[in-house]
Scaffold this motif. Structure first.
Motif, mmCIF file in Angstrom:
data_model
loop_
_atom_site.group_PDB
_atom_site.id
_atom_site.type_symbol
_atom_site.label_atom_id
_atom_site.label_comp_id
_atom_site.label_asym_id
_atom_site.label_seq_id
_atom_site.Cartn_x
_atom_site.Cartn_y
_atom_site.Cartn_z
ATOM 1 N N PHE A 1 0.740 -1.425 -0.080
ATOM 2 C CA PHE A 1 0.001 0.103 -0.051
ATOM 3 C C PHE A 1 1.052 1.381 0.068
ATOM 4 O O PHE A 1 0.526 2.207 -0.807
ATOM 5 N N PHE A 2 1.970 1.093 0.617
ATOM 6 C CA PHE A 2 2.795 2.182 0.956
ATOM 7 C C PHE A 2 3.412 2.521 -0.690
ATOM 8 O O PHE A 2 3.546 3.654 -1.095
ATOM 9 N N VAL A 3 3.925 1.811 -1.073
ATOM 10 C CA VAL A 3 4.610 1.853 -2.443
ATOM 11 C C VAL A 3 3.639 2.376 -3.542
ATOM 12 O O VAL A 3 3.996 3.249 -4.357
ATOM 13 N N VAL A 4 2.364 1.767 -3.508
ATOM 14 C CA VAL A 4 1.428 2.325 -4.624
ATOM 15 C C VAL A 4 1.359 3.867 -4.254
ATOM 16 O O VAL A 4 1.146 4.830 -5.104
ATOM 17 N N ALA B 1 -0.644 7.260 5.925
ATOM 18 C CA ALA B 1 -0.840 7.850 7.477
ATOM 19 C C ALA B 1 -1.884 7.442 8.054
ATOM 20 O O ALA B 1 -2.184 7.083 9.287
ATOM 21 N N THR B 2 -3.025 7.744 7.120
ATOM 22 C CA THR B 2 -4.265 7.570 7.770
ATOM 23 C C THR B 2 -4.851 5.883 7.867
ATOM 24 O O THR B 2 -5.442 5.538 8.781
ATOM 25 N N VAL B 3 -4.225 5.117 6.927
ATOM 26 C CA VAL B 3 -4.726 3.689 6.829
ATOM 27 C C VAL B 3 -3.992 2.818 7.796
ATOM 28 O O VAL B 3 -4.305 1.917 8.309
ATOM 29 N N SER B 4 -2.590 2.973 7.638
ATOM 30 C CA SER B 4 -1.514 2.343 8.159
ATOM 31 C C SER B 4 -1.935 1.802 9.732
ATOM 32 O O SER B 4 -1.647 0.577 10.173
#
Length: 292
Positions: free
Chosen positions: A230-233, A265-268
């Protein structure tokens, strides 16, 4: 925008509170607990700064001064760099956690938290040293509009740069991103390979004790892999959209950049909390109570 910041601040605050309670109660800590706590704290601060920046974009009031623009942009870039470095460190530490005793990575399992903080500090300084010179080009927006200025917010803009300076910045930024995303890719590939081999072994032995579902480490690894993906995308799409934003003053494009740039930052925190048994138990109890 306020809704995203509210959800992100709530999730990260709960995650940080949960990690602090684990430490106070003396529960068994994992190698990744410290970077997870740091990541939650970094995201709290980053979302607060993002709220200030967004307020100047969408709800302009009194203009910021030159020093205020430089300071807030420095904080904004610093927290984003810390978020990337902490995420990279988290991925590497989870790969170390999974490594067998015979692996060369096993010797890093017993490192103290001071070594982790030192590593995070080193990565952050290296990352920030590349982007920090850009802050010198940030200034308060002039009273008269100029086609040579690149507007960041209603109060702040970037002064015109020569083609050679601009090309140098883009080259350094690209090299920096390749290094950090490459570290994420290598550690993630190692974890995927380990999980695949473990699954093959468990199928061969037909043992329920070796099931991936029975191991907290494997559940945490699967979640961190989702987190890394998710971070890379989000990071890649944010970099692409940001490039077009600097050549456009469309308010909708600004909104998309702010919204997408802080989705991680919101989903992690919710992805990390989903692996904690105590938290999922509380959620299940709350869900049963609501049904009743």
């Amino acid at each position: 925008m306020k809704l995203q910041a509210g959800i992100g601040l709530s999730g990260n605050s709960f995650l940080l509170h949960f990690q602090v309670l684990k430490f106070i109660r003396g529960q068994r800590t994992r190698l990744t607990d410290l970077p997870i706590s740091l990541l939650a704290l970094i995201h709290i601060l980053m979302l607060l700064v993002m709220s200030l920046v967004a307020s100047d974009i969408f709800m302009p009031g009194k203009r910021w001064s030159d020093s205020t623009c430089k300071f807030l942009m420095f904080l904004y870039r610093s927290f984003r760099s810390l978020s990337l470095c902490a995420t990279c460190l988290l991925s590497i530490l989870q790969a170390i956690t999974l490594s067998p005793r015979s692996s060369c990575l096993a010797k890093f399992k017993c490192k103290s938290p001071h070594h982790m903080l030192g590593c995070l500090l080193f990565l952050s300084i290296f990352y920030s040293s590349i982007s920090s010179p850009l802050i010198t080009y940030v200034t308060a927006k002039p009273n008269l509009t100029s086609p040579g200025f690149t507007y960041i917010t209603q109060s702040c803009c970037l002064v015109p740069m020569s083609h050679s300076v601009l090309h140098t910045f883009y080259t350094l930024f690209t090299l920096r991103d390749v290094i950090f995303v490459g570290l994420l890719a290598i550690s993630s590939a190692y974890m995927v390979t380990f999980l695949y081999r473990h699954k093959k072994q468990s199928q061969f032995l037909h043992s329920t004790n070796c099931s991936l579902k029975s191991s907290p480490e494997h559940r945490a690894t699967q979640t961190i892999l989702c987190l890394m993906s998710f971070f890379v995308v989000m990071y890649t799409s944010d970099s692409v959209i940001s490039y077009f934003r600097y050549s456009s003053s469309d308010i909708i494009l600004y909104f998309v950049v702010i919204l997408e740039g802080h989705s991680y930052a919101t989903v992690s925190p919710f992805l990390v909390l989903s692996t904690e048994k105590h938290v999922t138990h509380i959620w299940k109890c709350c869900g049963r109570t609501v049904d009743i």
